[in-house]
Design an enzyme around this catalytic site. Structure first.
Site, PDB file in Angstrom:
ATOM      1  N   HIS A 120       0.868  -0.947   0.062  1.00 25.30           N
ATOM      2  CA  HIS A 120      -0.159   0.094  -0.070  1.00 25.30           C
ATOM      3  C   HIS A 120       0.815   1.249  -0.041  1.00 25.30           C
ATOM      4  O   HIS A 120       0.495   2.378   0.024  1.00 25.30           O
ATOM      5  CB  HIS A 120      -0.969   0.096   1.072  1.00 25.30           C
ATOM      6  CG  HIS A 120      -1.770  -1.187   1.311  1.00 25.30           C
ATOM      7  ND1 HIS A 120      -2.649  -1.438   0.115  1.00 25.30           N
ATOM      8  CD2 HIS A 120      -2.232  -2.103   2.313  1.00 25.30           C
ATOM      9  CE1 HIS A 120      -3.424  -2.528   0.357  1.00 25.30           C
ATOM     10  NE2 HIS A 120      -2.999  -2.807   1.716  1.00 25.30           N
ATOM     11  N   ASP A 157      -2.328 -10.998  -1.335  1.00 27.05           N
ATOM     12  CA  ASP A 157      -3.086 -10.675  -0.369  1.00 27.05           C
ATOM     13  C   ASP A 157      -4.511 -10.167  -0.635  1.00 27.05           C
ATOM     14  O   ASP A 157      -4.785 -10.048  -1.794  1.00 27.05           O
ATOM     15  CB  ASP A 157      -2.575  -9.266  -0.091  1.00 27.05           C
ATOM     16  CG  ASP A 157      -2.670  -8.667   1.401  1.00 27.05           C
ATOM     17  OD1 ASP A 157      -1.919  -9.232   2.441  1.00 27.05           O
ATOM     18  OD2 ASP A 157      -3.579  -8.338   1.668  1.00 27.05           O
ATOM     19  N   HIS A 159      -6.061  -7.674   0.111  1.00 26.65           N
ATOM     20  CA  HIS A 159      -6.433  -6.241  -0.451  1.00 26.65           C
ATOM     21  C   HIS A 159      -5.620  -6.098  -1.546  1.00 26.65           C
ATOM     22  O   HIS A 159      -4.443  -6.595  -1.741  1.00 26.65           O
ATOM     23  CB  HIS A 159      -5.682  -5.245   0.806  1.00 26.65           C
ATOM     24  CG  HIS A 159      -6.441  -5.778   2.092  1.00 26.65           C
ATOM     25  ND1 HIS A 159      -5.626  -6.209   3.115  1.00 26.65           N
ATOM     26  CD2 HIS A 159      -7.712  -5.448   2.702  1.00 26.65           C
ATOM     27  CE1 HIS A 159      -6.521  -6.556   4.223  1.00 26.65           C
ATOM     28  NE2 HIS A 159      -7.782  -5.894   3.939  1.00 26.65           N
ATOM     29  N   ASP A 234      -4.502 -13.176   4.491  1.00 30.11           N
ATOM     30  CA  ASP A 234      -6.049 -12.520   4.953  1.00 30.11           C
ATOM     31  C   ASP A 234      -7.026 -13.006   4.036  1.00 30.11           C
ATOM     32  O   ASP A 234      -8.133 -12.471   4.141  1.00 30.11           O
ATOM     33  CB  ASP A 234      -5.702 -11.129   5.141  1.00 30.11           C
ATOM     34  CG  ASP A 234      -4.926 -10.615   3.982  1.00 30.11           C
ATOM     35  OD1 ASP A 234      -4.410 -11.307   3.012  1.00 30.11           O
ATOM     36  OD2 ASP A 234      -4.534  -9.376   4.102  1.00 30.11           O
TER      37      ASP A 234
END
Length: 300
Positions: A120, A157, A159, A234
Site C-alpha cells: 500500500h 493478499d 487487499h 488474510d
C-alpha cells in the site's frame, strides 16, 4: 537452501491496539525452527539499505520526511502506526531484506522475508501500515542491476496492491497481478496490469480455479525473469480484515500452485508474507508456516 530475512526489529513494539499483529514476526521463526522446516542458519538479519535503491522507487521528499520524522500529520495518520525512528528503521530493514532476498533467490531459486508485502506504499506516501514498498523496491533493484526485461509481481493478499500498481503504472518491465476482495480496502482501487476482484465469501474452489487459470497463462505469455510473490493469509475465512472464505488447506494449496509454477519454469521467486489478521494467533502461524513447508518440499 532457502534463505529467510528476519530482524528483531520486525516485532517493533507498538501501542496496545497495534501489538497483536506484530507477534507473528517473533513466533513464526520460532515455529519454523522448532518443527525443523528451517534451521537457525537459514535466517539472515538485513542491514540498512543503500538509500539510492529506495529512492529509485520513492520520492526523495517523502523519504526525507520519514527519516527526519517531519511527515505531515495527516499523511502520518494514513499510515496507521505512530511514526518513530524505530518504525522507519524497521521499514528500511524490511525493504533490504527483500532486496537481499532477490540475490539469494537468484542463487537458490527462492527466498523469503518474514515481514514485507508492504504493497500500500506509493511513490510519495504510505498508508495502511505500509511506509516503503519492499517488493517494488526489490523489483526496481533487479531492473537496474541485472537489466531484466520482465518481472512479474503476484499479489495474493486479500487487499489490492494499490501502491505497487501506482509505482509501476508506466513501467512496462514490471507486470502487476493482483487477486483481491472486491469490497475490501482500498475502496478506491488503482489499476494493475491484471486485477481480479473477488466477491465476498469466495471459497477455495473458485479462488484456486482463478489462480490455476491466470498464473500459467501469465508465465507463458510474459516469460518473466523473476517473480515476486505476496503470500498474504488474510484470504482466510477467519480473518478480521478479509471478506473471503478460504480455508487453511485452500491457502496452502494456493502456495503450492504458485511455487510449483516458479520451480517448474525455473523462475527465481522472492516471497514476502503480507497480511494475516485472524483472531487466533495459532491460525496465523499455521497458515504462514504452510508457505515455508510448501517451499521446502518443492525446492529441496
Amino acid at each position: 537452501m532457502i534463505k529467510i530475512a528476519y530482524h528483531p526489529l520486525y516485532k517493533h513494539p507498538l501501542p496496545e491496539g497495534h501489538r497483536f499483529p506484530m507477534i507473528k514476526y517473533e513466533l513464526l521463526p520460532q515455529q519454523l525452527v522448532h518443527e525443523g522446516t528451517a534451521l537457525q542458519e537459514d535466517f539472515f538479519e538485513p542491514s540498512l539499505p543503500n538509500l539510492d535503491v529506495v529512492l529509485a522507487v520513492h520520492k526523495k521528499e517523502y523519504v526525507d520526511d520519514l527519516l527526519q520524522l517531519t511527515l505531515d500529520p495527516k499523511a502520518a495518520r494514513k499510515i496507521g502506526f505512530p511514526l518513530s525512528s524505530a518504525l522507519v528503521e524497521r521499514e528500511l530493514r524490511i525493504a533490504n531484506g527483500t532486496i537481499l532476498g532477490t540475490e539469494f533467490a537468484l542463487q537458490n531459486g527462492i527466498s523469503f522475508n518474514i515481514a514485507g508485502g508492504t504493497h500500500h506504499a506509493y511513490t510519495n506516501r504510505g498508508e495502511a501500515f505500509c511506509l516503503l514498498n519492499d517488493q517494488a523496491i526489490g523489483a526496481q533493484y533487479l531492473l537496474n542491476t541485472y537489466r531484466f526485461k520482465k518481472i512479474l509481481i503476484v499479489d495474493l493478499d486479500v487487499h489490492q496492491g494499490n501502491g505497487t500498481a501506482e509505482i509501476f503504472k508506466n513501467n512496462a518491465s514490471v507486470y502487476t497481478f493482483s487477486v483481491h476482495g472486491k469490497s475490501n480496502y482500498p475502496f478506491k482501487k488503482e489499476i494493475s496490469n491484471l486485477d481480479i476482484a473477488l466477491e465476498d465469501n469466495t471459497s477455495d474452489v473458485d479462488y484456486l480455479n482463478c489462480i490455476k487459470y491466470h498464473l500459467p497463462q501469465l508465465i507463458e505469455s510474459l516469460q518473466p525473469d523473476f517473480i515476486f510473490y505476496l503470500a498474504g493469509i488474510d484470504i482466510l475465512e477467519t480473518d478480521k480484515l478479509g471478506k473471503l472464505s478460504c480455508t487453511i488447506e485452500g491457502c496452502k494449496k494456493r502456495d503450492e500452485i504458485v511455487l510449483s509454477h516458479c520451480f517448474k519454469n525455473q523462475i527465481p521467486v522472492q516471497v514476502s508474507m503480507g497480511g494475516g489478521y485472524s483472531p487466533d494467533i495459532k491460525t496465523i502461524i499455521e497458515a504462514h508456516a504452510n508457505t515455508y513447508r510448501v517451499a521446502s518440499a518443492i525446492f529441496s
